[in-house]
Design a protein around this motif. Sequence first.
Motif, PDB file in Angstrom:
ATOM      1  N   THR A 124     -17.000  18.590 -70.544  1.00 47.51           N
ATOM      2  CA  THR A 124     -16.603  17.353 -69.875  1.00 47.51           C
ATOM      3  C   THR A 124     -17.265  17.301 -68.515  1.00 47.51           C
ATOM      4  O   THR A 124     -17.107  18.230 -67.716  1.00 47.51           O
ATOM      5  CB  THR A 124     -15.083  17.260 -69.727  1.00 47.51           C
TER       6      THR A 124
ATOM      7  N   GLY B  96     -17.755  26.206 -72.718  1.00 51.17           N
ATOM      8  CA  GLY B  96     -17.520  24.831 -72.327  1.00 51.17           C
ATOM      9  C   GLY B  96     -16.511  24.742 -71.191  1.00 51.17           C
ATOM     10  O   GLY B  96     -15.904  25.740 -70.788  1.00 51.17           O
TER      11      GLY B  96
ATOM     12  N   THR C  86     -17.238  23.565 -78.776  1.00 54.64           N
ATOM     13  CA  THR C  86     -16.662  23.793 -77.456  1.00 54.64           C
ATOM     14  C   THR C  86     -16.802  22.505 -76.648  1.00 54.64           C
ATOM     15  O   THR C  86     -17.842  21.848 -76.690  1.00 54.64           O
ATOM     16  CB  THR C  86     -17.335  24.988 -76.751  1.00 54.64           C
ATOM     17  N   GLN C  87     -15.736  22.152 -75.946  1.00 57.93           N
ATOM     18  CA  GLN C  87     -15.701  20.877 -75.222  1.00 57.93           C
ATOM     19  C   GLN C  87     -16.420  21.004 -73.886  1.00 57.93           C
ATOM     20  O   GLN C  87     -16.165  21.939 -73.113  1.00 57.93           O
ATOM     21  CB  GLN C  87     -14.260  20.448 -74.982  1.00 57.93           C
TER      22      GLN C  87
ATOM     23  N   ALA D  50     -19.679  12.959 -79.143  1.00 52.28           N
ATOM     24  CA  ALA D  50     -18.770  12.341 -78.182  1.00 52.28           C
ATOM     25  C   ALA D  50     -17.762  11.486 -78.936  1.00 52.28           C
ATOM     26  O   ALA D  50     -18.028  11.039 -80.059  1.00 52.28           O
ATOM     27  CB  ALA D  50     -19.564  11.490 -77.197  1.00 52.28           C
TER      28      ALA D  50
ATOM     29  N   ARG E 146     -24.111  17.713 -80.593  1.00 52.64           N
ATOM     30  CA  ARG E 146     -22.938  17.288 -79.855  1.00 52.64           C
ATOM     31  C   ARG E 146     -22.390  16.005 -80.442  1.00 52.64           C
ATOM     32  O   ARG E 146     -23.109  15.224 -81.050  1.00 52.64           O
ATOM     33  CB  ARG E 146     -23.263  17.111 -78.370  1.00 52.64           C
TER      34      ARG E 146
ATOM     35  N   THR F 242     -20.912  14.443 -71.791  1.00 53.17           N
ATOM     36  CA  THR F 242     -19.576  14.800 -72.250  1.00 53.17           C
ATOM     37  C   THR F 242     -19.474  14.685 -73.762  1.00 53.17           C
ATOM     38  O   THR F 242     -19.782  13.643 -74.336  1.00 53.17           O
ATOM     39  CB  THR F 242     -18.524  13.894 -71.587  1.00 53.17           C
ATOM     40  N   ALA F 243     -19.071  15.780 -74.404  1.00 56.35           N
ATOM     41  CA  ALA F 243     -18.995  15.822 -75.863  1.00 56.35           C
ATOM     42  C   ALA F 243     -18.465  17.188 -76.288  1.00 56.35           C
ATOM     43  O   ALA F 243     -18.355  18.110 -75.470  1.00 56.35           O
ATOM     44  CB  ALA F 243     -20.378  15.603 -76.492  1.00 56.35           C
ATOM     45  N   VAL F 244     -18.172  17.302 -77.570  1.00 57.32           N
ATOM     46  CA  VAL F 244     -17.947  18.610 -78.173  1.00 57.32           C
ATOM     47  C   VAL F 244     -19.313  19.112 -78.652  1.00 57.32           C
ATOM     48  O   VAL F 244     -20.012  18.401 -79.383  1.00 57.32           O
ATOM     49  CB  VAL F 244     -16.963  18.539 -79.345  1.00 57.32           C
ATOM     50  N   TYR F 245     -19.651  20.312 -78.229  1.00 55.61           N
ATOM     51  CA  TYR F 245     -20.948  20.894 -78.573  1.00 55.61           C
ATOM     52  C   TYR F 245     -20.759  21.933 -79.675  1.00 55.61           C
ATOM     53  O   TYR F 245     -19.925  22.833 -79.561  1.00 55.61           O
ATOM     54  CB  TYR F 245     -21.580  21.537 -77.346  1.00 55.61           C
TER      55      TYR F 245
END
Length: 122
Positions: A119, A9, A116-117, A40, A38, A90-93
């Motif tokens: 952005t 990420g 993993t972030q 957000a 993901r 954009t999110a944490v995956y």
Amino acid sequence: QVQLVESGGGLVQAGGSLRLSCAASGRTFSRYAMGWFRQAPGKEREFVATINWIGDTYYADAVQGRFTISRDNAKNTVYLQMNSLKPEDTAVYHCAAAARGDLALGSTYNYWGQGTQVTVSS
């Protein structure tokens, strides 16, 4: 027991690309279907993509044609190639592993990574 660790990420401009990796522990990786989800800020977790035991893939409409999921069973790793990224990506995956069931549902998955972030700036 399967442990999953995501990486790859980061911060990227709109239109750019990233490749996420998810390394799995254990010798039974090939028996699991693998998925990417993901989440957000302030939103529900959502399905992104999945790949089953024989390599069949399925994508959310929002990423179809832009993201590609793949797996390397020899390396116990699943990948998510993300192209033409948008700010709304954009999110944490998170990657996840499932033994069976509806692979588009988060509740199907037995094991999850920490995430993993990603952005994407406009």
